[in-house]
Design a protein around this motif. Structure first.
Motif, PDB file in Angstrom:
ATOM      1  N   ASN A  44      11.174   6.008  -0.996  1.00 13.02           N
ATOM      2  CA  ASN A  44      10.956   7.426  -0.682  1.00 13.02           C
ATOM      3  C   ASN A  44       9.796   7.972  -1.506  1.00 13.02           C
ATOM      4  N   HIS A  45       9.119   8.975  -0.965  1.00  8.00           N
ATOM      5  CA  HIS A  45       7.998   9.600  -1.663  1.00  8.00           C
ATOM      6  C   HIS A  45       7.976  11.076  -1.304  1.00  8.00           C
ATOM      7  N   LYS A  46       7.756  11.932  -2.303  1.00 11.40           N
ATOM      8  CA  LYS A  46       7.841  13.372  -2.083  1.00 11.40           C
ATOM      9  C   LYS A  46       6.820  13.889  -1.083  1.00 11.40           C
ATOM     10  N   ASP A  47       5.710  13.189  -0.911  1.00 12.18           N
ATOM     11  CA  ASP A  47       4.651  13.655  -0.018  1.00 12.18           C
ATOM     12  C   ASP A  47       4.595  12.883   1.290  1.00 12.18           C
ATOM     13  N   GLN A  48       5.637  12.115   1.594  1.00 11.59           N
ATOM     14  CA  GLN A  48       5.645  11.352   2.837  1.00 11.59           C
ATOM     15  C   GLN A  48       6.859  11.732   3.685  1.00 11.59           C
ATOM     16  N   SER A  49       6.990  11.076   4.821  1.00  6.45           N
ATOM     17  CA  SER A  49       7.926  11.544   5.840  1.00  6.45           C
ATOM     18  C   SER A  49       9.391  11.296   5.516  1.00  6.45           C
ATOM     19  N   ILE A  50       9.679  10.410   4.583  1.00  2.44           N
ATOM     20  CA  ILE A  50      11.063  10.184   4.167  1.00  2.44           C
ATOM     21  C   ILE A  50      11.137  10.485   2.679  1.00  2.44           C
ATOM     22  N   GLU A  73      -4.191   4.971   5.847  1.00  2.00           N
ATOM     23  CA  GLU A  73      -3.142   5.419   6.749  1.00  2.00           C
ATOM     24  C   GLU A  73      -2.136   4.291   6.985  1.00  2.00           C
ATOM     25  N   LEU A  74      -0.851   4.623   6.835  1.00  2.00           N
ATOM     26  CA  LEU A  74       0.215   3.662   7.112  1.00  2.00           C
ATOM     27  C   LEU A  74       0.644   3.849   8.560  1.00  2.00           C
ATOM     28  N   ARG A  75       0.392   2.852   9.394  1.00  2.00           N
ATOM     29  CA  ARG A  75       0.570   3.009  10.841  1.00  2.00           C
ATOM     30  C   ARG A  75       1.713   2.122  11.350  1.00  2.00           C
ATOM     31  N   TRP A  76       2.910   2.429  10.933  1.00  2.00           N
ATOM     32  CA  TRP A  76       4.075   1.660  11.400  1.00  2.00           C
ATOM     33  C   TRP A  76       4.267   1.799  12.902  1.00  2.00           C
ATOM     34  N   ARG A  77       3.696   2.823  13.486  1.00  2.00           N
ATOM     35  CA  ARG A  77       3.793   3.043  14.934  1.00  2.00           C
ATOM     36  C   ARG A  77       2.887   2.114  15.733  1.00  2.00           C
ATOM     37  N   ASP A  78       2.012   1.395  15.046  1.00  2.00           N
ATOM     38  CA  ASP A  78       1.017   0.538  15.688  1.00  2.00           C
ATOM     39  C   ASP A  78       1.406  -0.926  15.459  1.00  2.00           C
ATOM     40  N   GLU A 122       0.819  -1.213   0.000  1.00  2.00           N
ATOM     41  CA  GLU A 122       0.000   0.000   0.000  1.00  2.00           C
ATOM     42  C   GLU A 122       0.860   1.273   0.000  1.00  2.00           C
ATOM     43  N   PRO A 123       0.689   2.131  -1.028  1.00  2.00           N
ATOM     44  CA  PRO A 123       1.530   3.330  -1.117  1.00  2.00           C
ATOM     45  C   PRO A 123       1.031   4.506  -0.294  1.00  2.00           C
ATOM     46  N   GLY A 124      -0.173   4.410   0.261  1.00  2.00           N
ATOM     47  CA  GLY A 124      -0.684   5.511   1.077  1.00  2.00           C
ATOM     48  C   GLY A 124      -0.958   6.764   0.271  1.00  2.00           C
ATOM     49  N   ILE A 125      -1.528   6.612  -0.929  1.00  2.00           N
ATOM     50  CA  ILE A 125      -1.862   7.758  -1.770  1.00  2.00           C
ATOM     51  C   ILE A 125      -3.371   7.949  -1.797  1.00  2.00           C
ATOM     52  N   PRO A 126      -3.860   9.173  -2.045  1.00  2.00           N
ATOM     53  CA  PRO A 126      -5.308   9.418  -2.056  1.00  2.00           C
ATOM     54  C   PRO A 126      -6.002   8.703  -3.208  1.00  2.00           C
ATOM     55  N   ARG A 127      -7.194   8.184  -2.932  1.00  2.00           N
ATOM     56  CA  ARG A 127      -8.040   7.566  -3.952  1.00  2.00           C
ATOM     57  C   ARG A 127      -9.477   8.057  -3.757  1.00  2.00           C
ATOM     58  N   ARG A 128     -10.303   7.846  -4.778  1.00  2.00           N
ATOM     59  CA  ARG A 128     -11.700   8.266  -4.703  1.00  2.00           C
ATOM     60  C   ARG A 128     -12.600   7.063  -4.455  1.00  2.00           C
ATOM     61  N   ASP A 129     -13.539   7.207  -3.519  1.00  2.00           N
ATOM     62  CA  ASP A 129     -14.499   6.127  -3.314  1.00  2.00           C
ATOM     63  C   ASP A 129     -15.662   6.282  -4.296  1.00  2.00           C
ATOM     64  N   HIS A 130     -16.668   5.417  -4.199  1.00  2.00           N
ATOM     65  CA  HIS A 130     -17.764   5.438  -5.172  1.00  2.00           C
ATOM     66  C   HIS A 130     -18.655   6.663  -5.019  1.00  2.00           C
ATOM     67  N   HIS A 131     -18.480   7.436  -3.954  1.00  2.00           N
ATOM     68  CA  HIS A 131     -19.202   8.695  -3.781  1.00  2.00           C
ATOM     69  C   HIS A 131     -18.376   9.887  -4.255  1.00  2.00           C
ATOM     70  N   GLY A 132     -17.156   9.618  -4.749  1.00  2.00           N
ATOM     71  CA  GLY A 132     -16.282  10.703  -5.189  1.00  2.00           C
ATOM     72  C   GLY A 132     -15.475  11.333  -4.071  1.00  2.00           C
ATOM     73  N   ARG A 133     -15.586  10.777  -2.873  1.00  2.00           N
ATOM     74  CA  ARG A 133     -14.830  11.320  -1.738  1.00  2.00           C
ATOM     75  C   ARG A 133     -13.404  10.793  -1.741  1.00  2.00           C
ATOM     76  N   ASP A 140       3.186   9.088   7.075  1.00  2.00           N
ATOM     77  CA  ASP A 140       3.373  10.455   7.568  1.00  2.00           C
ATOM     78  C   ASP A 140       4.345  10.502   8.743  1.00  2.00           C
ATOM     79  N   ARG A 141       4.511  11.702   9.276  1.00  2.00           N
ATOM     80  CA  ARG A 141       5.542  11.925  10.307  1.00  2.00           C
ATOM     81  C   ARG A 141       5.179  11.329  11.662  1.00  2.00           C
ATOM     82  N   LYS A 142       3.974  10.810  11.796  1.00  2.00           N
ATOM     83  CA  LYS A 142       3.637  10.120  13.042  1.00  2.00           C
ATOM     84  C   LYS A 142       4.440   8.825  13.173  1.00  2.00           C
ATOM     85  N   ASN A 143       4.899   8.298  12.049  1.00  2.00           N
ATOM     86  CA  ASN A 143       5.737   7.095  12.063  1.00  2.00           C
ATOM     87  C   ASN A 143       7.195   7.509  12.214  1.00  2.00           C
ATOM     88  N   THR A 144       7.821   7.129  13.307  1.00  2.00           N
ATOM     89  CA  THR A 144       9.232   7.447  13.485  1.00  2.00           C
ATOM     90  C   THR A 144      10.096   6.490  12.676  1.00  2.00           C
TER      91      THR A 144
END
Length: 299
Positions: free
Chosen positions: A170-176, A101-106, A85-96, A137-141
């Motif tokens: 690495n990804h431009k929109d993520q913590s590393i 969320e990638l939760r390596w801290r959990d 899972e790359p953790g990028i935005p996607r649209r659901d069937h309602h267009g939302r 995101d930066r919540k993951n140390t």
């Protein structure tokens, strides 16, 4: 060390998740020794309809059986990479907009992810050689991610008796996203989990590094410890690269040629008709110093 091992990318013309043999049939003629298999979470309306799960949810065994295909007679030479899972935005069937969320801290989330990947490998009939993950995101140390990588390796060793190579992309929109962040991550990992240093690494995406650093690209690239660099995603915004791109490919391939080990290269283009072009570009760039030398001294 000259040369590289190529990974055939997850092109759009093949069955969306499918099995191994369809991609292997495309990879072998191009000299690719591995194939990329997607292992992201539920990601579109079709998958929601087929599985009954929500977008962004982890696959269950039932969902895996719905979305992947089992192939008989897998050749022993077949190797593959699971791209998680790359953790990028996607649209659901309602267009939302929905973003898993990638939760390596959990620790429980990490175990659940590991279980999902084990189920994918079990259903396909052979465990992965390589697993790619993303930092989130930066919540993951850095320590969270390092521990998570160790958990994935241990899970596969316990289940299949093999230890896959686990690579952080690495990804431009993520913590590393920058060289200094990759250097700091590697220092944390080798300090916290020194026993897995040979089984983990960075899958460097130079396009994303350039997008994050721009004019500081060259310095940022050189900040990444060479021993951490195990793989590269070569593309220009998912198109075949060119020497005229903003990304200074000569610098990238100078780093690749100077690595202590033989790296993996994924030409990260997703049109089947353009993979050969991207592989050929990489081959030319890898051979560049020898080509100049063979031409003799310039007048």
């Amino acid at each position: 060390m000259p040369g590289a091992d190529y990974i055939y990318p997850n092109v759009t013309e093949v069955t969306r998740r499918g099995g191994l043999l369809e991609r292997w049939g495309l990879a072998e003629p191009l000299g690719c020794t591995y194939i990329e298999i997607p292992a992201d979470f539920i990601k579109n309306r079709t998958e929601v309809e087929r599985t009954g799960q929500d977008i962004g949810s982890m696959l269950t065994r039932s969902s895996i059986e719905q979305l992947y295909r089992q192939d008989a007679g897998l050749p022993s030479s077949l190797g593959y990479l699971l791209h998680t899972e790359p953790g990028i935005p996607r649209r659901d069937h309602h267009g939302r907009q929905v973003k898993a969320e990638l939760r390596w801290r959990d620790p429980e989330w990490v175990i659940a992810l590991g279980d999902m990947l084990l189920e994918v490998g079990d259903f396909l009939g052979v465990p992965p050689d390589i697993i790619e993950i993303h930092p989130g995101d930066r919540k993951n140390t850095h320590a969270d991610i390092a521990t998570g990588m160790n958990t994935l390796i241990t899970a596969h060793k316990n289940a299949f008796g093999v230890e896959p190579l686990v690579l952080l992309e690495n990804h431009k929109d993520q913590s590393i996203s920058t060289g200094s962040q990759m250097r700091a991550f590697w220092a944390t990992l080798t300090g916290l989990e020194p026993g897995i240093a040979d089984l983990v690494g960075i899958a460097l995406d130079p396009w994303h590094l350039h997008a994050a650093t721009r004019e500081d690209f060259a310095r940022s690239l050189r900040q990444i410890p060479p021993e951490a660099l195990k793989a590269f995603h070569i593309h220009n915004d998912l198109r075949p690269p060119s020497v005229t791109d903003d990304v200074p490919w000569s610098e990238v391939f100078s780093v690749i040629r100077g690595l202590p080990g033989r790296p993996y290269i994924k030409p990260a283009v997703y049109q089947k008709s353009r993979v050969a072009e991207a592989v050929a570009f990489c081959e030319r760039m890898l051979a560049a110093p020898q080509v100049r030398y063979a031409a003799g001294p310039q007048a």
